[in-house]
Design a protein around this motif. Structure first.
Motif, PDB file in Angstrom:
ATOM      1  N   ARG A  83     -26.808 -48.870   7.148  1.00 40.61           N
ATOM      2  CA  ARG A  83     -26.465 -49.869   8.161  1.00 40.61           C
ATOM      3  C   ARG A  83     -24.959 -50.137   8.157  1.00 40.61           C
ATOM      4  NH1 ARG A  83     -29.471 -54.234   6.237  1.00 40.61           N
ATOM      5  NH2 ARG A  83     -28.222 -55.617   7.517  1.00 40.61           N
ATOM      6  N   VAL A  84     -24.399 -50.247   6.957  1.00 43.01           N
ATOM      7  CA  VAL A  84     -22.955 -50.491   6.848  1.00 43.01           C
ATOM      8  C   VAL A  84     -22.191 -49.278   7.380  1.00 43.01           C
ATOM      9  CG1 VAL A  84     -21.043 -50.812   5.222  1.00 43.01           C
ATOM     10  CG2 VAL A  84     -23.136 -52.165   4.971  1.00 43.01           C
ATOM     11  N   ASP A  85     -22.609 -48.076   6.998  1.00 43.79           N
ATOM     12  CA  ASP A  85     -21.942 -46.862   7.483  1.00 43.79           C
ATOM     13  C   ASP A  85     -22.019 -46.754   9.007  1.00 43.79           C
ATOM     14  OD1 ASP A  85     -21.190 -46.110   4.943  1.00 43.79           O
ATOM     15  OD2 ASP A  85     -22.799 -44.631   4.704  1.00 43.79           O
ATOM     16  N   ALA A  86     -23.187 -47.055   9.559  1.00 42.38           N
ATOM     17  CA  ALA A  86     -23.334 -46.992  11.017  1.00 42.38           C
ATOM     18  C   ALA A  86     -22.449 -48.033  11.691  1.00 42.38           C
ATOM     19  CB  ALA A  86     -24.801 -47.201  11.406  1.00 42.38           C
ATOM     20  N   ALA A  87     -22.397 -49.217  11.114  1.00 46.03           N
ATOM     21  CA  ALA A  87     -21.534 -50.260  11.672  1.00 46.03           C
ATOM     22  C   ALA A  87     -20.071 -49.843  11.561  1.00 46.03           C
ATOM     23  CB  ALA A  87     -21.784 -51.596  10.956  1.00 46.03           C
ATOM     24  N   MET A  88     -19.681 -49.292  10.411  1.00 47.78           N
ATOM     25  CA  MET A  88     -18.301 -48.825  10.222  1.00 47.78           C
ATOM     26  C   MET A  88     -17.981 -47.715  11.227  1.00 47.78           C
ATOM     27  SD  MET A  88     -16.466 -50.319   7.777  1.00 47.78           S
ATOM     28  CE  MET A  88     -15.300 -49.084   7.221  1.00 47.78           C
ATOM     29  N   ALA A  89     -18.919 -46.824  11.444  1.00 45.19           N
ATOM     30  CA  ALA A  89     -18.694 -45.700  12.358  1.00 45.19           C
ATOM     31  C   ALA A  89     -18.476 -46.167  13.790  1.00 45.19           C
ATOM     32  CB  ALA A  89     -19.862 -44.715  12.294  1.00 45.19           C
ATOM     33  N   SER A  90     -19.017 -47.329  14.144  1.00 44.13           N
ATOM     34  CA  SER A  90     -18.855 -47.803  15.513  1.00 44.13           C
ATOM     35  C   SER A  90     -17.544 -48.561  15.723  1.00 44.13           C
ATOM     36  CB  SER A  90     -20.045 -48.669  15.917  1.00 44.13           C
ATOM     37  OG  SER A  90     -20.022 -49.879  15.199  1.00 44.13           O
ATOM     38  N   LEU A  91     -16.848 -48.880  14.633  1.00 43.53           N
ATOM     39  CA  LEU A  91     -15.527 -49.497  14.777  1.00 43.53           C
ATOM     40  C   LEU A  91     -14.535 -48.455  15.287  1.00 43.53           C
ATOM     41  CD1 LEU A  91     -15.218 -51.480  11.409  1.00 43.53           C
ATOM     42  CD2 LEU A  91     -15.799 -52.406  13.655  1.00 43.53           C
ATOM     43  N   ASN A  92     -13.465 -48.918  15.916  1.00 43.71           N
ATOM     44  CA  ASN A  92     -12.462 -47.943  16.328  1.00 43.71           C
ATOM     45  C   ASN A  92     -11.735 -47.447  15.074  1.00 43.71           C
ATOM     46  OD1 ASN A  92      -9.835 -49.251  15.887  1.00 43.71           O
ATOM     47  ND2 ASN A  92     -10.409 -50.625  17.563  1.00 43.71           N
ATOM     48  N   PRO A  93     -11.084 -46.290  15.145  1.00 43.17           N
ATOM     49  CA  PRO A  93     -10.481 -45.687  13.946  1.00 43.17           C
ATOM     50  C   PRO A  93      -9.464 -46.582  13.238  1.00 43.17           C
ATOM     51  CG  PRO A  93     -10.610 -44.057  15.687  1.00 43.17           C
ATOM     52  CD  PRO A  93     -11.024 -45.368  16.297  1.00 43.17           C
ATOM     53  N   ARG A  94      -8.670 -47.350  13.961  1.00 40.65           N
ATOM     54  CA  ARG A  94      -7.685 -48.229  13.310  1.00 40.65           C
ATOM     55  C   ARG A  94      -8.393 -49.344  12.547  1.00 40.65           C
ATOM     56  NH1 ARG A  94      -2.343 -47.845  14.498  1.00 40.65           N
ATOM     57  NH2 ARG A  94      -1.933 -50.073  14.336  1.00 40.65           N
ATOM     58  N   GLN A  95      -9.446 -49.919  13.137  1.00 41.77           N
ATOM     59  CA  GLN A  95     -10.204 -50.963  12.436  1.00 41.77           C
ATOM     60  C   GLN A  95     -10.857 -50.381  11.184  1.00 41.77           C
ATOM     61  OE1 GLN A  95     -12.809 -52.183  15.684  1.00 41.77           O
ATOM     62  NE2 GLN A  95     -11.791 -54.183  15.757  1.00 41.77           N
ATOM     63  N   ARG A  96     -11.482 -49.219  11.332  1.00 43.09           N
ATOM     64  CA  ARG A  96     -12.169 -48.580  10.210  1.00 43.09           C
ATOM     65  C   ARG A  96     -11.172 -48.257   9.096  1.00 43.09           C
ATOM     66  NH1 ARG A  96     -15.070 -45.421  13.062  1.00 43.09           N
ATOM     67  NH2 ARG A  96     -13.576 -43.734  13.229  1.00 43.09           N
ATOM     68  N   THR A  97      -9.998 -47.785   9.474  1.00 43.55           N
ATOM     69  CA  THR A  97      -8.975 -47.459   8.483  1.00 43.55           C
ATOM     70  C   THR A  97      -8.510 -48.712   7.760  1.00 43.55           C
ATOM     71  OG1 THR A  97      -8.255 -45.552   9.779  1.00 43.55           O
ATOM     72  CG2 THR A  97      -6.695 -46.431   8.163  1.00 43.55           C
ATOM     73  N   ALA A  98      -8.233 -49.785   8.501  1.00 39.79           N
ATOM     74  CA  ALA A  98      -7.755 -51.027   7.884  1.00 39.79           C
ATOM     75  C   ALA A  98      -8.793 -51.592   6.919  1.00 39.79           C
ATOM     76  CB  ALA A  98      -7.414 -52.057   8.962  1.00 39.79           C
ATOM     77  N   ILE A  99     -10.053 -51.654   7.341  1.00 39.63           N
ATOM     78  CA  ILE A  99     -11.129 -52.172   6.476  1.00 39.63           C
ATOM     79  C   ILE A  99     -11.270 -51.310   5.232  1.00 39.63           C
ATOM     80  CG2 ILE A  99     -13.662 -52.303   6.324  1.00 39.63           C
ATOM     81  CD1 ILE A  99     -12.770 -54.728   7.668  1.00 39.63           C
ATOM     82  N   THR A 100     -11.252 -49.995   5.405  1.00 35.57           N
ATOM     83  CA  THR A 100     -11.402 -49.072   4.276  1.00 35.57           C
ATOM     84  C   THR A 100     -10.271 -49.242   3.275  1.00 35.57           C
ATOM     85  OG1 THR A 100     -12.591 -47.461   5.627  1.00 35.57           O
ATOM     86  CG2 THR A 100     -11.530 -46.635   3.626  1.00 35.57           C
ATOM     87  N   LEU A 101      -9.052 -49.289   3.756  1.00 34.94           N
ATOM     88  CA  LEU A 101      -7.910 -49.418   2.848  1.00 34.94           C
ATOM     89  C   LEU A 101      -7.888 -50.778   2.160  1.00 34.94           C
ATOM     90  CD1 LEU A 101      -5.121 -47.730   5.007  1.00 34.94           C
ATOM     91  CD2 LEU A 101      -6.240 -46.795   2.968  1.00 34.94           C
ATOM     92  N   PHE A 102      -8.177 -51.852   2.892  1.00 38.42           N
ATOM     93  CA  PHE A 102      -8.094 -53.193   2.323  1.00 38.42           C
ATOM     94  C   PHE A 102      -9.246 -53.476   1.369  1.00 38.42           C
ATOM     95  CE2 PHE A 102      -8.527 -57.844   2.355  1.00 38.42           C
ATOM     96  CZ  PHE A 102      -7.230 -58.203   2.023  1.00 38.42           C
ATOM     97  N   HIS A 103     -10.479 -53.304   1.836  1.00 40.19           N
ATOM     98  CA  HIS A 103     -11.642 -53.649   1.014  1.00 40.19           C
ATOM     99  C   HIS A 103     -12.076 -52.516   0.097  1.00 40.19           C
ATOM    100  CE1 HIS A 103     -12.329 -57.575   2.725  1.00 40.19           C
ATOM    101  NE2 HIS A 103     -12.149 -57.064   3.932  1.00 40.19           N
ATOM    102  N   GLY A 104     -11.957 -51.287   0.560  1.00 42.25           N
ATOM    103  CA  GLY A 104     -12.419 -50.162  -0.242  1.00 42.25           C
ATOM    104  C   GLY A 104     -11.424 -49.693  -1.280  1.00 42.25           C
TER     105      GLY A 104
END
Length: 187
Positions: free
Chosen positions: A120-141
């Protein structure tokens, strides 16, 4: 061998293969996680990381320690590689085919629940635009600071703050709407 990434990078700029190998050892694992999260495809992530490492080798002389860390500089190269690959993606099979691919992992109940949440998290992440996904990944991940993310995304820390806020709101909305107990049974 020296552990300071900036010193290693200056040696890479002179063609020092051992310094390059030391940097690759340091960057490979965390950067593969970033690329996999941004691209949502392990094979594509490995290719993007390979391209970024090649660019690090060939453009090592362009690194300026006064402008930031080696890790931040390399993440920017990697994210650019990922975003370039993302733009070139071509769908080769319908997404429905992915639902029939069996898991290689054992299937006890706890793993099943964890896997469902991760999907569910991966699917939600995949639906974010690439800049949002990148920012979330770098900050939280990866624990990158807003300043580091701003450098990678070529924007300001304040813009990253807004990007993260919008990303979190969107993820919460997507995850809440995906929960079985919040779905309308008549849909």
């Amino acid at each position: 061998m020296v552990d300071d990434p900036a010193i290693l990078m200056s040696r890479v700029a002179t063609g020092d293969r051992r310094a390059f190998e030391a940097l690759v050892s340091r960057l490979y694992g965390p950067c593969l996680r970033i690329a996999t999260r941004v691209l949502n495809d392990r094979s594509e992530a490995e290719d993007a990381l390979q391209g970024a490492l090649t660019k690090m080798w060939t453009e090592a002389a362009r690194f300026d320690p006064a402008r930031g860390s080696v890790d931040g500089w390399f993440r920017r190269i990697l994210v650019n590689q990922c975003l370039d690959r993302r733009r070139r993606f071509k769908v080769v099979a319908p997404i429905e085919a992915a639902a029939t691919v069996p898991s290689d992992l054992p299937d006890p109940f706890e793993a099943s629940v964890a896997n469902a949440r991760a999907r569910r998290v991966d699917a939600a992440m995949a639906s974010l635009n690439p800049r949002q996904r990148t920012a979330i990944t770098l900050f939280h991940g990866e624990g990158a600071s807003m300043a580091e993310i701003a450098v990678i995304l070529e924007t300001t820390p304040k813009a990253v703050e807004g990007l993260l806020a919008r990303s979190r709101i969107e993820l919460a909305r997507l995850l809440d709407s995906d929960r079985p107990e919040t779905r309308n049974p008549h849909d």
